[in-house]
Design a protein around this motif. Sequence first.
Motif, short mmCIF file in Angstrom:
data_model
loop_
_atom_site.label_atom_id
_atom_site.label_comp_id
_atom_site.label_asym_id
_atom_site.label_seq_id
_atom_site.Cartn_x
_atom_site.Cartn_y
_atom_site.Cartn_z
N LEU A 70 0.83 -1.20 0.00
CA LEU A 70 0.00 0.00 0.00
C LEU A 70 0.87 1.26 0.00
O LEU A 70 1.94 1.28 0.61
CB LEU A 70 -0.92 0.01 1.22
CG LEU A 70 -1.99 -1.08 1.30
CD1 LEU A 70 -2.67 -1.06 2.67
CD2 LEU A 70 -3.02 -0.89 0.20
N VAL A 71 0.39 2.27 -0.66
CA VAL A 71 1.04 3.58 -0.65
C VAL A 71 0.17 4.50 0.22
O VAL A 71 -1.02 4.68 -0.07
CB VAL A 71 1.17 4.17 -2.06
CG1 VAL A 71 1.78 5.56 -2.00
CG2 VAL A 71 2.00 3.25 -2.94
N PRO A 72 0.70 5.05 1.30
CA PRO A 72 -0.10 5.88 2.21
C PRO A 72 -0.80 7.04 1.49
O PRO A 72 -0.31 7.55 0.49
CB PRO A 72 0.93 6.38 3.22
CG PRO A 72 2.01 5.35 3.20
CD PRO A 72 2.08 4.87 1.79
N VAL A 73 -1.93 7.42 2.04
CA VAL A 73 -2.72 8.51 1.50
C VAL A 73 -2.18 9.83 2.04
O VAL A 73 -1.97 9.98 3.26
CB VAL A 73 -4.21 8.36 1.89
CG1 VAL A 73 -5.03 9.54 1.36
CG2 VAL A 73 -4.76 7.04 1.36
N ALA A 74 -1.95 10.78 1.17
CA ALA A 74 -1.41 12.07 1.59
C ALA A 74 -2.48 12.87 2.34
O ALA A 74 -3.68 12.65 2.19
CB ALA A 74 -0.93 12.85 0.38
N SER A 75 -2.02 13.80 3.16
CA SER A 75 -2.92 14.75 3.81
C SER A 75 -2.36 16.15 3.59
O SER A 75 -1.17 16.32 3.28
CB SER A 75 -3.05 14.47 5.31
OG SER A 75 -1.87 14.88 6.00
N LYS A 76 -3.20 17.16 3.76
CA LYS A 76 -2.75 18.54 3.52
C LYS A 76 -1.84 19.06 4.63
O LYS A 76 -1.36 20.19 4.56
CB LYS A 76 -3.96 19.46 3.37
CG LYS A 76 -4.89 19.48 4.56
CD LYS A 76 -6.12 20.33 4.27
CE LYS A 76 -7.13 20.30 5.41
NZ LYS A 76 -8.35 21.08 5.10
N PHE A 77 -1.59 18.22 5.65
CA PHE A 77 -0.75 18.63 6.77
C PHE A 77 0.65 18.03 6.68
O PHE A 77 1.43 18.12 7.62
CB PHE A 77 -1.40 18.24 8.10
CG PHE A 77 -2.83 18.70 8.20
CD1 PHE A 77 -3.12 20.04 8.41
CD2 PHE A 77 -3.87 17.81 8.05
CE1 PHE A 77 -4.43 20.47 8.49
CE2 PHE A 77 -5.18 18.23 8.13
CZ PHE A 77 -5.48 19.57 8.35
N GLY A 78 0.95 17.36 5.55
CA GLY A 78 2.27 16.78 5.38
C GLY A 78 2.45 15.45 6.08
O GLY A 78 3.58 14.99 6.26
N VAL A 79 1.35 14.82 6.48
CA VAL A 79 1.39 13.55 7.18
C VAL A 79 0.68 12.49 6.35
O VAL A 79 -0.56 12.50 6.25
CB VAL A 79 0.71 13.64 8.57
CG1 VAL A 79 0.72 12.27 9.25
CG2 VAL A 79 1.42 14.67 9.44
N PRO A 80 1.40 11.57 5.71
CA PRO A 80 0.74 10.46 5.02
C PRO A 80 0.15 9.49 6.04
O PRO A 80 0.70 9.30 7.13
CB PRO A 80 1.87 9.81 4.23
CG PRO A 80 3.12 10.17 4.97
CD PRO A 80 2.87 11.52 5.59
N VAL A 81 -0.97 8.87 5.69
CA VAL A 81 -1.69 8.04 6.66
C VAL A 81 -2.30 6.84 5.96
O VAL A 81 -2.69 6.91 4.79
CB VAL A 81 -2.78 8.87 7.39
CG1 VAL A 81 -3.75 9.48 6.40
CG2 VAL A 81 -3.52 8.04 8.42
N LEU A 82 -2.36 5.73 6.68
CA LEU A 82 -3.07 4.55 6.22
C LEU A 82 -4.05 4.10 7.29
O LEU A 82 -3.71 4.05 8.47
CB LEU A 82 -2.11 3.41 5.90
CG LEU A 82 -1.43 3.46 4.53
CD1 LEU A 82 -0.43 2.32 4.40
CD2 LEU A 82 -2.46 3.37 3.40
#
Length: 255
Positions: A70-82
């Motif tokens: 899986l490739v983590p989902v980006a967020s507008k806060f600079g923190v990728p998340v799964l």
Amino acid sequence: MTAERKTRQLIAIGSGKGGVGKSTLTANLAVALARKGRKVGLVDADIYGPSQPTLLGNYGQRPEVSEDKLVPVASKFGVPVLSMGHLIDAGRAIAWRGPMAGKALTQLIDAQWGDAEVILVDLPPGTGDVQLTMLQKFKPAGAIIVSTPQDLALIDAARAGQLFDEAEVPVIGLVENMAGYACPHCGELSDPFGKGGVETAAGRLELPFLGRIPLHMDIRQSSDAGTPPAAGDSAQAAPFLAIAEQLDAWLCANV
């Protein structure tokens, strides 16, 4: 090649009881660390009750897959998340037995995290299958325990601490959440869940007390809106930023 690999530290954020604000703390710590220049990722390990897509404002987005990971989902806060919240349809219940939940956790942690140097893991409450899978396969560098001040929550928080202690995972410190409420009309302070219980417990257990976070409407509203307070400079951001500062110092001392 081995010498060039980036050392990636896994930090578990746990609690003994649900509803103590653990996910909110995790999201805000991740955002605060990113603001300090840390390359940080976030794993929502609460398989049955994922919250991070809502907290980080990327609900409804799906992760891509690269090289069977899986490739983590980006967020507008600079923190990728799964999160399982990125993988299932909205409102769908997850009715899995322990082995399935453990397999899901493995896929979330063993993902394409790129240059992330720190991964915060938002654990489900308690000391069940997900926690055991993490400890066996991905032993964290350290753990933070979150609790509200009342005795019932502290009893369960102590169990979470015992689990990390038995696994030889150092507890970085304890956080007291929902500590104090200021009436928006008169400004009077009250403590519906008590006050100081977590700090007292930290002293008794000879563990660092990292700070307390108040019960405040703005924190709830901004969290529901997918804009963590730690992304700004409001009064509500201050306690999260202060705790992140201590976590950052711990990470620097324990590379």
